[in-house]
Design a protein around this motif. Structure first.
Motif, PDB file in Angstrom:
ATOM      1  N   PRO A   1       0.812  -1.226   0.000  1.00  0.00           N
ATOM      2  CA  PRO A   1       0.000   0.000   0.000  1.00  0.00           C
ATOM      3  C   PRO A   1       0.844   1.274   0.000  1.00  0.00           C
ATOM      4  O   PRO A   1       0.467   2.268  -0.616  1.00  0.00           O
ATOM      5  CB  PRO A   1      -0.824  -0.086   1.285  1.00  0.00           C
ATOM      6  N   VAL A   2       1.991   1.247   0.658  1.00  0.00           N
ATOM      7  CA  VAL A   2       2.882   2.418   0.657  1.00  0.00           C
ATOM      8  C   VAL A   2       3.351   2.694  -0.765  1.00  0.00           C
ATOM      9  O   VAL A   2       3.337   3.839  -1.237  1.00  0.00           O
ATOM     10  CB  VAL A   2       4.090   2.204   1.602  1.00  0.00           C
ATOM     11  N   PHE A   3       3.747   1.642  -1.470  1.00  0.00           N
ATOM     12  CA  PHE A   3       4.206   1.785  -2.854  1.00  0.00           C
ATOM     13  C   PHE A   3       3.081   2.322  -3.741  1.00  0.00           C
ATOM     14  O   PHE A   3       3.284   3.253  -4.530  1.00  0.00           O
ATOM     15  CB  PHE A   3       4.713   0.432  -3.377  1.00  0.00           C
TER      16      PHE A   3
ATOM     17  N   GLY B   1       1.419   5.769  -7.147  1.00  0.00           N
ATOM     18  CA  GLY B   1       0.147   6.016  -7.842  1.00  0.00           C
ATOM     19  C   GLY B   1      -0.174   7.490  -7.943  1.00  0.00           C
ATOM     20  O   GLY B   1      -0.860   7.924  -8.874  1.00  0.00           O
ATOM     21  N   GLY B   2       0.318   8.287  -7.014  1.00  0.00           N
ATOM     22  CA  GLY B   2       0.093   9.731  -7.066  1.00  0.00           C
ATOM     23  C   GLY B   2       0.822  10.409  -8.208  1.00  0.00           C
ATOM     24  O   GLY B   2       0.481  11.527  -8.596  1.00  0.00           O
ATOM     25  N   HIS B   3       1.814   9.772  -8.784  1.00  0.00           N
ATOM     26  CA  HIS B   3       2.592  10.334  -9.895  1.00  0.00           C
ATOM     27  C   HIS B   3       1.989   9.994 -11.257  1.00  0.00           C
ATOM     28  O   HIS B   3       2.501  10.440 -12.279  1.00  0.00           O
ATOM     29  CB  HIS B   3       4.046   9.851  -9.833  1.00  0.00           C
ATOM     30  N   ILE B   4       0.948   9.192 -11.254  1.00  0.00           N
ATOM     31  CA  ILE B   4       0.284   8.838 -12.512  1.00  0.00           C
ATOM     32  C   ILE B   4      -1.072   9.545 -12.535  1.00  0.00           C
ATOM     33  O   ILE B   4      -2.021   9.113 -11.869  1.00  0.00           O
ATOM     34  CB  ILE B   4       0.107   7.305 -12.641  1.00  0.00           C
TER      35      ILE B   4
ATOM     36  N   HIS C   1      -4.860  10.941  -6.180  1.00  0.00           N
ATOM     37  CA  HIS C   1      -4.951  12.091  -5.275  1.00  0.00           C
ATOM     38  C   HIS C   1      -6.397  12.516  -5.052  1.00  0.00           C
ATOM     39  O   HIS C   1      -6.695  13.183  -4.062  1.00  0.00           O
ATOM     40  CB  HIS C   1      -4.128  13.274  -5.814  1.00  0.00           C
ATOM     41  N   LYS C   2      -7.286  12.151  -5.963  1.00  0.00           N
ATOM     42  CA  LYS C   2      -8.699  12.468  -5.765  1.00  0.00           C
ATOM     43  C   LYS C   2      -9.350  11.516  -4.765  1.00  0.00           C
ATOM     44  O   LYS C   2     -10.229  11.892  -4.020  1.00  0.00           O
ATOM     45  CB  LYS C   2      -9.449  12.405  -7.107  1.00  0.00           C
ATOM     46  N   LEU C   3      -8.885  10.235  -4.780  1.00  0.00           N
ATOM     47  CA  LEU C   3      -9.429   9.245  -3.852  1.00  0.00           C
ATOM     48  C   LEU C   3      -8.878   9.420  -2.432  1.00  0.00           C
ATOM     49  O   LEU C   3      -9.614   9.330  -1.460  1.00  0.00           O
ATOM     50  CB  LEU C   3      -9.121   7.830  -4.339  1.00  0.00           C
TER      51      LEU C   3
END
Length: 164
Positions: A130-132, A137-140, A146-148
């Motif tokens: 989950p950390v990964f 995931g925030g960079h894609i 970032h919305k979730l």
């Protein structure tokens, strides 16, 4: 060589020395300050740590150790200190790790260290995934992570998972 395997391979001890019942090191009773009495017998130790272990549970160190299923003449050595070589299992006098046979036998039983490290690996993987996903995931932008999960909440979740 067979004669060597029957005796302790450490340097010969002086005639007036005794074995430390905890770690098996040879100790000169006249020079050591670490002494104890139990059951009317005097015992001498190489260090205060060995003396403390003995005082906590003397019967553990006085009863004979159960023989391991190893071929006759097996030499035991410390995985970290290869200069330590003994003809019986026990703890390493330098680091305290269990001495292991030099020769590997087919029926050595389950490897407890491997089982422990495998368990740690899988727990670490479960916590790291989950950390990964949160960080990468925030960079894609297409994922819209970032919305979730807002960045501040994501940071705290990552901090919590990484701290475990």
């Amino acid at each position: 060589m067979a004669e060597q395997a029957q005796t302790d391979i450490s340097p010969p001890a002086p005639a007036s020395s005794v074995k430390d019942p905890v770690c098996g090191m040879t100790v000169d009773p006249a020079k050591t300050t670490q002494n104890a009495e139990h059951g009317g017998a005097a015992f001498h130790f190489c260090s205060a740590a060995c003396l403390g272990k003995f005082k906590a549970d003397p019967e553990r160190y006085l009863k004979p150790q159960a023989a391991e299923a190893a071929p006759a003449g097996t030499i035991y050595t410390c995985p970290m200190h290869h200069q330590i070589r003994r003809n019986a299992p026990g703890p390493c006098p330098i680091c305290g790790m269990a001495l292991e046979p030099e020769t590997i036998t087919a029926d050595s039983g389950p490897n407890l260290e491997l089982a422990d490290m495998s368990r740690r690996f899988w727990i670490g993987l479960v916590l790291a995934t989950p950390v990964f996903i949160l960080e990468m995931g925030g960079h894609i932008p297409a994922l819209g992570l970032h919305k979730l999960v807002p960045p501040l909440i994501s940071t705290w979740i990552q901090f919590g998972l990484a701290s475990v």
